[in-house]
Design an enzyme around this catalytic site. Structure first.
Site, PDB file in Angstrom:
ATOM      1  N   ASP A 142      -2.115   6.013  -5.374  1.00 21.34           N
ATOM      2  CA  ASP A 142      -3.055   6.990  -5.914  1.00 21.34           C
ATOM      3  C   ASP A 142      -2.488   7.783  -7.081  1.00 21.34           C
ATOM      4  O   ASP A 142      -3.238   8.521  -7.730  1.00 21.34           O
ATOM      5  CB  ASP A 142      -3.479   7.974  -4.807  1.00 21.34           C
ATOM      6  CG  ASP A 142      -2.323   8.857  -4.347  1.00 21.34           C
ATOM      7  OD1 ASP A 142      -2.450  10.095  -4.405  1.00 21.34           O
ATOM      8  OD2 ASP A 142      -1.288   8.310  -3.926  1.00 21.34           O
ATOM      9  N   PHE A 182       0.838  -1.195   0.000  1.00 21.82           N
ATOM     10  CA  PHE A 182       0.000   0.000   0.000  1.00 21.82           C
ATOM     11  C   PHE A 182       0.876   1.249   0.000  1.00 21.82           C
ATOM     12  O   PHE A 182       1.863   1.328   0.739  1.00 21.82           O
ATOM     13  CB  PHE A 182      -0.865   0.076   1.259  1.00 21.82           C
ATOM     14  CG  PHE A 182      -1.826  -1.046   1.461  1.00 21.82           C
ATOM     15  CD1 PHE A 182      -3.127  -0.964   0.993  1.00 21.82           C
ATOM     16  CD2 PHE A 182      -1.447  -2.186   2.155  1.00 21.82           C
ATOM     17  CE1 PHE A 182      -4.036  -1.989   1.210  1.00 21.82           C
ATOM     18  CE2 PHE A 182      -2.346  -3.223   2.376  1.00 21.82           C
ATOM     19  CZ  PHE A 182      -3.645  -3.127   1.901  1.00 21.82           C
ATOM     20  N   ASP A 183       0.485   2.238  -0.782  1.00 22.61           N
ATOM     21  CA  ASP A 183       0.963   3.603  -0.560  1.00 22.61           C
ATOM     22  C   ASP A 183       0.251   4.126   0.680  1.00 22.61           C
ATOM     23  O   ASP A 183      -0.734   3.536   1.150  1.00 22.61           O
ATOM     24  CB  ASP A 183       0.652   4.447  -1.795  1.00 22.61           C
ATOM     25  CG  ASP A 183       1.079   5.901  -1.642  1.00 22.61           C
ATOM     26  OD1 ASP A 183       2.077   6.153  -0.942  1.00 22.61           O
ATOM     27  OD2 ASP A 183       0.399   6.777  -2.214  1.00 22.61           O
ATOM     28  N   GLY A 184       0.746   5.249   1.230  1.00 22.73           N
ATOM     29  CA  GLY A 184       0.142   5.795   2.433  1.00 22.73           C
ATOM     30  C   GLY A 184      -0.904   6.862   2.154  1.00 22.73           C
ATOM     31  O   GLY A 184      -2.102   6.611   2.193  1.00 22.73           O
TER      32      GLY A 184
END
Length: 361
Positions: A322, A203-205
């Protein structure tokens, strides 16, 4: 955001739904079959995948775009005995099935499992080829939703979906607006050999697990203001982003393995891969996860460096981000990626503001 349905101790009501499930369970239990029965949706982690993410349907899609729906359906019927080739979500689905197998070994009667739903706007006539393909690969997918050209988004909540994966960015955006974790899947440019025994999710944050509140400051005021802001609000948890609930669902399943002393042999591993700097802005991220009661197995703070080389080493079954330039970099180095169209980052590409079309009056 999408609701987590993982509490087997929750009180049940003696209603029609419970009676239906009891009847279905008794029916399955009395049948001699090696096929596991689907879990109850209220306890399951439901993953909805479109047919174009599960299988490679590029050739059929071109027929649809060039020659229309009738020719497309006729082509699928003519080739329905030919299994479709795997698509971007295929390794992810196989990894989910492996986790289920391990959970069933440890908890034979548990309903806390992954449930995979095929969610597609395909015509029902195409369903035969999809079913044949699923059976060919021995995939545990029993629930289908084929909407015959209509958007399937309205059914996601009815199926109690925790995560929706599609090739259609408009549908993904619509799902996120409905509070459902969702992402647009992209196939890797090259093949990486992925783990057969461990589900690996990266995951990106910001704007993925967390809201885009801090990213807005970066875009509008620059890095120095961002660093000052994160230091000032280090002890204030970030608001949740669109994928937080999915990480929470993974964490609850991980804890079932830990409860059986299987932490070192857990078939789920999670990664945070963020462009943030650790010393300058990392503490708030880690404290936010702690405040949520969530653990991440590995946290990688890249301080703006490209994510592709690290992801090539991690070899996740899926990587959520994103920003499209991170997705593109990951693709080039063999990572199956999923774009989360959420937050201020959608207005920028490689740090530059994308010109927006003028609003119609």
């Amino acid at each position: 955001m999408s609701e987590i349905k993982l509490t087997e101790s929750a009180p049940t009501e003696d209603n029609g739904e419970e009676k239906d499930w009891a009847a279905a369970k008794a029916f399955f239990d009395n049948l001699k079959t090696n096929k596991p029965r689907p879990p109850k949706p209220r306890y399951a982690v439901t993953i909805a995948v479109s047919s174009r993410t599960l299988f490679n349907m590029a050739k059929a899609r071109k027929i649809y775009e060039d020659e229309g729906l009738e020719k497309y359906v006729a082509y699928q019927i003519e080739h329905e005995s030919e299994p479709l080739m795997p698509g971007a979500a295929f390794p992810f689905v196989q990894a989910l099935m492996n986790v289920n197998s391990r959970l069933r070994q440890l908890y034979p009667d548990s309903e806390e499992l992954f449930d995979i739903v095929l969610m597609t706007n395909n015509h029902a006539q195409v369903g035969v080829r999809l079913i044949n393909s699923i059976n060919h690969y021995d995939l545990s997918i029993e629930r289908f939703c084929m909407t015959g050209g209509e958007s399937p988004i309205g059914y996601l909540k009815a199926y109690m979906t925790n995560l929706y994966l599609s090739k259609d960015s408009d549908k993904v955006t619509e799902a996120i607006e409905e509070g459902i974790a969702a992402a647009t899947m992209f196939t890797a440019d090259t093949d990486n050999e992925l783990s057969k025994t461990q589900l690996r999710v990266a995951f990106d944050g910001d704007a993925v697990l967390f809201s885009d509140e801090s990213e807005i400051i970066v875009k509008q005021h620059g890095l120095d203001t961002f660093f000052e802001h994160e230091k000032e609000f280090e002890n204030k948890p970030l608001a949740q982003g669109p994928l937080k609930c999915f990480l929470e669902a993974l964490g609850k399943l991980q804890r079932k393995f830990i409860a059986k002393n299987e932490r070192l042999n857990c078939p789920i591993r999670t990664f945070l891969v963020t462009a943030r700097s650790a010393a300058s802005s990392g503490a708030r991220v880690l404290k936010t996860l702690r405040s949520w009661g969530l653990e991440i197995d590995e946290a990688l703070f890249l301080a703006g460096a490209p994510k592709g080389p690290l992801l090539e080493k991690i070899k996740p079954h899926i990587f959520f981000d994103d920003q499209m330039f991170h997705i593109e970099g990951a693709q080039q180095m063999g990572t199956i990626s999923a774009h989360v169209p959420y937050g201020i980052g959608q207005k920028y590409h490689k740090g530059k503001l994308i010109e927006q079309p003028p609003k119609k009056e």
